[in-house]
Write a protein that holds these residues in place. Structure first.
Motif, PDB file in Angstrom:
ATOM      1  N   ARG A   4      -4.314   5.498  -7.677  1.00  0.00           N
ATOM      2  CA  ARG A   4      -5.358   6.304  -6.660  1.00  0.00           C
ATOM      3  C   ARG A   4      -6.604   5.435  -6.593  1.00  0.00           C
ATOM      4  O   ARG A   4      -7.132   5.123  -5.562  1.00  0.00           O
ATOM      5  N   GLN A   5      -6.978   4.794  -7.773  1.00  0.00           N
ATOM      6  CA  GLN A   5      -8.255   4.115  -7.665  1.00  0.00           C
ATOM      7  C   GLN A   5      -7.924   2.956  -6.973  1.00  0.00           C
ATOM      8  O   GLN A   5      -8.931   2.254  -6.190  1.00  0.00           O
ATOM      9  N   SER A   6      -7.014   2.167  -7.198  1.00  0.00           N
ATOM     10  CA  SER A   6      -6.528   1.024  -6.404  1.00  0.00           C
ATOM     11  C   SER A   6      -6.459   1.200  -5.053  1.00  0.00           C
ATOM     12  O   SER A   6      -6.825   0.386  -3.997  1.00  0.00           O
ATOM     13  N   ARG A  26       0.907  -1.351  -0.028  1.00  0.00           N
ATOM     14  CA  ARG A  26       0.023   0.164   0.033  1.00  0.00           C
ATOM     15  C   ARG A  26       0.776   1.364  -0.135  1.00  0.00           C
ATOM     16  O   ARG A  26       0.438   2.292  -0.663  1.00  0.00           O
ATOM     17  N   ILE A  31      -8.072   3.533  -3.460  1.00  0.00           N
ATOM     18  CA  ILE A  31      -9.600   3.806  -2.760  1.00  0.00           C
ATOM     19  C   ILE A  31     -10.080   2.534  -2.483  1.00  0.00           C
ATOM     20  O   ILE A  31     -10.728   2.292  -1.698  1.00  0.00           O
ATOM     21  N   GLN A  32     -10.151   1.698  -3.548  1.00  0.00           N
ATOM     22  CA  GLN A  32     -10.869   0.168  -3.392  1.00  0.00           C
ATOM     23  C   GLN A  32     -10.350  -0.501  -2.368  1.00  0.00           C
ATOM     24  O   GLN A  32     -10.968  -1.453  -1.872  1.00  0.00           O
ATOM     25  N   THR A  33      -9.024  -0.480  -1.892  1.00  0.00           N
ATOM     26  CA  THR A  33      -8.680  -1.290  -0.813  1.00  0.00           C
ATOM     27  C   THR A  33      -8.816  -0.803   0.548  1.00  0.00           C
ATOM     28  O   THR A  33      -8.358  -1.455   1.485  1.00  0.00           O
ATOM     29  N   ARG A  34      -9.462   0.404   0.855  1.00  0.00           N
ATOM     30  CA  ARG A  34      -9.823   0.907   1.984  1.00  0.00           C
ATOM     31  C   ARG A  34     -10.855   0.172   2.574  1.00  0.00           C
ATOM     32  O   ARG A  34     -11.675  -0.457   2.289  1.00  0.00           O
TER      33      ARG A  34
END
Length: 111
Positions: free
Chosen positions: A104-106, A84, A108-111
């Protein structure tokens, strides 16, 4: 100009072979520990075996630093793995490029 160094090549091959033998022995020992253990102990042992291995093909990962970003690269399939923090660093560095938006999209998706 650049002469081939057969001794250096052989030495590197020997080092790689010794490293492979070490990991094979470690994996065998961990698999022996698995036999006869309960599920939670078995899961912990499987995690220990999988650590440092490529999620795609199971080969050993090697650490590689490029422009102050440390990544793990598979020596077999050449996949590159980021954690991360590494992903966040690349996202900041790439700014508004396509790659930066993807990172950035990745994140956001891992939060």
């Amino acid at each position: 100009m650049h002469e081939k160094d057969p001794f250096g090549d052989k030495l590197r091959e020997k080092e790689r072979a010794e490293e492979d033998l070490y990991f094979a022995k470690r994996d065998r020992e961990l698999l022996e520990k698995l036999r006869g253990k309960d599920d939670s102990t078995r899961e912990a042992a499987v995690r220990e075996i999988a650590q440092g291995r490529c999620p795609k093909c199971g080969s050993r990962l090697s650490r590689r630093v490029v422009d102050d970003i440390a990544t793990e690269e598979c020596t077999s399939c050449h996949g590159i793995w980021l954690d991360r923090n590494e992903l966040a660093s690349l996202s900041r560095r790439e700014g508004e490029s396509w790659l930066g938006r993807l990172f950035r999209q990745s994140l956001i998706q891992t939060r």
